[in-house]
Design an enzyme around this catalytic site. Structure first.
Site, PDB file in Angstrom:
ATOM      1  N   LYS A  75       0.874  -1.183   0.000  1.00 28.88           N
ATOM      2  CA  LYS A  75       0.000   0.000   0.000  1.00 28.88           C
ATOM      3  C   LYS A  75       0.901   1.220   0.000  1.00 28.88           C
ATOM      4  CE  LYS A  75      -2.454   1.652   3.598  1.00 28.88           C
ATOM      5  NZ  LYS A  75      -3.593   1.775   4.524  1.00 28.88           N
ATOM      6  N   HIS A 145     -11.894  11.414  10.662  1.00 24.64           N
ATOM      7  CA  HIS A 145     -12.409  10.584   9.568  1.00 24.64           C
ATOM      8  C   HIS A 145     -12.578   9.118   9.965  1.00 24.64           C
ATOM      9  CE1 HIS A 145     -13.023   9.114   5.521  1.00 24.64           C
ATOM     10  NE2 HIS A 145     -11.999   8.296   5.665  1.00 24.64           N
ATOM     11  N   GLN A 146     -11.553   8.553  10.623  1.00 26.81           N
ATOM     12  CA  GLN A 146     -11.602   7.119  10.949  1.00 26.81           C
ATOM     13  C   GLN A 146     -12.636   6.780  12.017  1.00 26.81           C
ATOM     14  OE1 GLN A 146      -9.448   4.614   9.724  1.00 26.81           O
ATOM     15  NE2 GLN A 146      -8.515   6.078   8.349  1.00 26.81           N
ATOM     16  N   ASN A 167     -13.517  14.619  22.124  1.00 27.07           N
ATOM     17  CA  ASN A 167     -12.612  15.083  21.072  1.00 27.07           C
ATOM     18  C   ASN A 167     -12.110  16.460  21.478  1.00 27.07           C
ATOM     19  OD1 ASN A 167     -11.432  14.527  18.391  1.00 27.07           O
ATOM     20  ND2 ASN A 167     -12.482  16.411  17.818  1.00 27.07           N
ATOM     21  N   GLY A 228      -4.748   5.060  16.982  1.00 29.53           N
ATOM     22  CA  GLY A 228      -4.211   6.248  16.304  1.00 29.53           C
ATOM     23  C   GLY A 228      -2.700   6.224  16.119  1.00 29.53           C
ATOM     24  N   THR A 229      -1.991   5.583  17.047  1.00 32.91           N
ATOM     25  CA  THR A 229      -0.525   5.653  17.030  1.00 32.91           C
ATOM     26  C   THR A 229       0.061   4.677  16.027  1.00 32.91           C
ATOM     27  OG1 THR A 229      -0.483   6.415  19.305  1.00 32.91           O
ATOM     28  CG2 THR A 229       1.544   5.450  18.460  1.00 32.91           C
ATOM     29  N   ASP A 230       0.572   5.243  14.937  1.00 37.14           N
ATOM     30  CA  ASP A 230       1.141   4.410  13.869  1.00 37.14           C
ATOM     31  C   ASP A 230       2.442   4.987  13.352  1.00 37.14           C
ATOM     32  OD1 ASP A 230       0.110   6.649  12.698  1.00 37.14           O
ATOM     33  OD2 ASP A 230      -1.166   5.613  11.257  1.00 37.14           O
ATOM     34  N   LYS A 234       4.177   9.389  18.111  1.00 38.67           N
ATOM     35  CA  LYS A 234       2.752   9.553  18.441  1.00 38.67           C
ATOM     36  C   LYS A 234       2.445   8.818  19.744  1.00 38.67           C
ATOM     37  CE  LYS A 234       0.244   9.988  14.069  1.00 38.67           C
ATOM     38  NZ  LYS A 234      -0.661   9.196  13.233  1.00 38.67           N
TER      39      LYS A 234
HETATM   40  P1  NAD Z   1      -8.269  12.980  11.133  1.00 41.91           P
HETATM   41  O1  NAD Z   1      -7.231  13.996  10.782  1.00 41.91           O
HETATM   42  O2  NAD Z   1      -9.530  12.931  10.358  1.00 41.91           O
HETATM   43  O3  NAD Z   1      -8.661  13.156  12.674  1.00 41.91           O
HETATM   44  C1  NAD Z   1      -7.665  13.305  13.658  1.00 41.91           C
HETATM   45  C2  NAD Z   1      -8.287  13.199  15.030  1.00 41.91           C
HETATM   46  O4  NAD Z   1      -7.245  13.345  16.006  1.00 41.91           O
HETATM   47  C3  NAD Z   1      -9.312  14.275  15.335  1.00 41.91           C
HETATM   48  O5  NAD Z   1     -10.283  13.744  16.203  1.00 41.91           O
HETATM   49  C4  NAD Z   1      -8.463  15.324  16.049  1.00 41.91           C
HETATM   50  O6  NAD Z   1      -9.251  16.158  16.881  1.00 41.91           O
HETATM   51  C5  NAD Z   1      -7.567  14.428  16.858  1.00 41.91           C
HETATM   52  N1  NAD Z   1      -6.301  15.042  17.275  1.00 41.91           N
HETATM   53  C6  NAD Z   1      -5.331  15.520  16.467  1.00 41.91           C
HETATM   54  N2  NAD Z   1      -4.304  15.976  17.207  1.00 41.91           N
HETATM   55  C7  NAD Z   1      -4.634  15.775  18.495  1.00 41.91           C
HETATM   56  C8  NAD Z   1      -3.995  16.057  19.732  1.00 41.91           C
HETATM   57  N3  NAD Z   1      -2.772  16.594  19.784  1.00 41.91           N
HETATM   58  N4  NAD Z   1      -4.635  15.733  20.876  1.00 41.91           N
HETATM   59  C9  NAD Z   1      -5.855  15.150  20.838  1.00 41.91           C
HETATM   60  N5  NAD Z   1      -6.518  14.849  19.692  1.00 41.91           N
HETATM   61  C10 NAD Z   1      -5.904  15.184  18.548  1.00 41.91           C
HETATM   62  O7  NAD Z   1      -7.519  11.587  11.112  1.00 41.91           O
HETATM   63  P2  NAD Z   1      -8.162  10.134  10.960  1.00 41.91           P
HETATM   64  O8  NAD Z   1      -8.199   9.776   9.549  1.00 41.91           O
HETATM   65  O9  NAD Z   1      -9.399  10.049  11.767  1.00 41.91           O
HETATM   66  O10 NAD Z   1      -6.999   9.264  11.640  1.00 41.91           O
HETATM   67  C11 NAD Z   1      -6.773   9.338  13.042  1.00 41.91           C
HETATM   68  C12 NAD Z   1      -5.424   8.740  13.366  1.00 41.91           C
HETATM   69  O11 NAD Z   1      -5.457   7.333  13.080  1.00 41.91           O
HETATM   70  C13 NAD Z   1      -4.287   9.295  12.525  1.00 41.91           C
HETATM   71  O12 NAD Z   1      -3.243   9.663  13.399  1.00 41.91           O
HETATM   72  C14 NAD Z   1      -3.860   8.156  11.636  1.00 41.91           C
HETATM   73  O13 NAD Z   1      -2.492   8.175  11.339  1.00 41.91           O
HETATM   74  C15 NAD Z   1      -4.251   6.956  12.457  1.00 41.91           C
HETATM   75  N6  NAD Z   1      -4.527   5.753  11.661  1.00 41.91           N
HETATM   76  C16 NAD Z   1      -4.128   4.558  12.151  1.00 41.91           C
HETATM   77  C17 NAD Z   1      -4.376   3.396  11.433  1.00 41.91           C
HETATM   78  C18 NAD Z   1      -3.984   2.065  11.990  1.00 41.91           C
HETATM   79  O14 NAD Z   1      -4.074   1.070  11.276  1.00 41.91           O
HETATM   80  N7  NAD Z   1      -3.624   1.973  13.228  1.00 41.91           N
HETATM   81  C19 NAD Z   1      -5.012   3.465  10.195  1.00 41.91           C
HETATM   82  C20 NAD Z   1      -5.435   4.697   9.727  1.00 41.91           C
HETATM   83  C21 NAD Z   1      -5.196   5.846  10.480  1.00 41.91           C
END
Ligand code: NAD
Length: 329
Positions: A75, A145-146, A167, A228-230, A234
């Site tokens: 990917k 988004h996720q 949030n 979220g942590t990837d 993070k």
């Molecule tokens: P997004 O940008 O749409 O949303 C980000 C979210 O994080 C929002 O709710 C925002 O308010 C919050 N946020 C950002 N900075 C913050 C901070 N310092 N303190 C508290 N909250 C904070 O992103 P998304 O598409 O929803 O993705 C969320 C996270 O998931 C991303 O970091 C992404 O890299 C991670 N992710 C992980 C996987 C996995 O397989 N583990 C897959 C996809 C995405």
């Protein structure tokens, strides 16, 4: 991939992915590949992820090979934080599948929707295998988004009676509230400490770089899916919480380097050996939760094999249902 094509290239658009992949097929693809990884039938290659110094983007590759499922590929994609303002999702990705017998490119599959559903399926698999059966309150940390995909998939795993959510920007919680209303489940916007006090299952899905959940806020018996942590640096939860919990992950090598466990490991609070692949639980090699008081954590780092597994299913179904385009290379 067992795509019945004519040997050419199969192209599966984002719309076609949405038409052919539902939450059930995502759950079973992800559960199967986690099991294959734990058996040693499938392995991920090292991740490449770079801050490219342009548009604040993180770009990279996740790749691997599933010998059992015959899925080979990668990917390509990453995270563009400015996309939302342009009406696009911040994550942009495309999955490439190759024929493991010849190395020939077999499919190009849109990766945005699939990333969201495969990530949601990972936390759902963890809830299915690790959360207490009597879990009633679901806590959501993050509303990007996720998060909506995460919430919908989690709701199918237990009979949740309430959703509590936090949030940093409360205005964004409306997306989650709408899903709760659709499901007929009460929804409350709360502070993080209250969320910890109420929730039986918690999903964290933010881009935070500091702990959002502290150990002393979490009830015994809680299951937390840290999604979220990837990336290195993070962080979503207190390392002391990781140390107090039984930790499971998709892939140990990623968990200790780019996953949520990286901080607890770096601080010497836990060792690599303290972390169990969730595939061992799926395969019955590890019992999973051992008591109603145990705190379990799933460190969902996101592996390339999840993408290849779900893209293979998408390509196969899209060809079967006439949703794919096919061209000769
Ligand atoms: P997004 O940008 O749409 O949303 C980000 C979210 O994080 C929002 O709710 C925002 O308010 C919050 N946020 C950002 N900075 C913050 C901070 N310092 N303190 C508290 N909250 C904070 O992103 P998304 O598409 O929803 O993705 C969320 C996270 O998931 C991303 O970091 C992404 O890299 C991670 N992710 C992980 C996987 C996995 O397989 N583990 C897959 C996809 C995405």
């Amino acid at each position: 991939m067992s795509v019945e094509n004519k040997g050419g290239l199969v192209i599966v658009s984002e719309a076609a992915c949405k038409a052919v992949i539902d939450r059930e097929s995502a759950f079973s693809a992800v559960e199967s590949v986690f099991a294959a990884m734990a058996r040693g039938d499938a392995y991920n290659f090292p991740v490449i992820r770079e801050a490219i110094g342009y548009a604040d983007a993180l770009y990279g590759f996740k790749s691997g090979f599933d010998r059992a499922g015959k899925a080979l590929g990668l990917k390509s994609g990453g995270y563009w934080p400015g996309n939302e303002a342009k009406g696009l999702t911040n994550h942009q990705s495309t999955i490439f599948l190759f024929d493991p017998d010849t190395g020939k490119l077999r499919a190009l599959v849109g990766g945005n929707y699939l990333t969201a559903v495969r990530t949601a399926a990972a936390s759902a698999v963890s809830i299915a295998h690790l959360a207490r059966k009597d879990s009633k309150v679901l806590g959501m940390i993050g509303a990007g988004h996720q998060s909506t995909f995460q919430l919908r998939a989690a709701l199918e795993q237990r009979n949740f009676e309430k959703i509590v959510a936090w949030n940093e920007n409360k205005d964004r919680l409306g997306n989650l509230q709408a899903i709760a209303e659709e499901a007929g489940i009460p929804f409350e916007s709360v502070e993080r400490e209250q969320l910890g006090a109420e929730a039986d299952v918690i999903i964290t899905i933010t881009s935070a770089f500091e702990p959002l959940l502290m150990k002393e806020w979490i009830k015994p018996g809680t299951h937390i899916a840290c999604m979220g942590t990837d990336t290195k640096g993070k962080q979503e939860v207190d390392p002391a919480l990781i140390a107090a919990a039984t930790v499971f992950t998709d892939e140990i090598a990623q968990s200790i380097t780019i996953g949520e466990a990286q901080h607890a490991v770096a601080q010497g609070l836990i060792a690599e050996d303290d972390i169990t692949p969730i595939g061992d639980v799926i395969n019955g090699k590890h019992a999973g939760r051992s008591s109603d008081d145990e705190i379990t954590i799933f460190d969902g780092t996101g592996v390339g094999l999840q993408d290849l597994a779900i893209a293979s299913v998408a390509a196969e179904l899209a060809v079967k249902k006439g949703e794919a385009q096919q061209i000769e290379l």
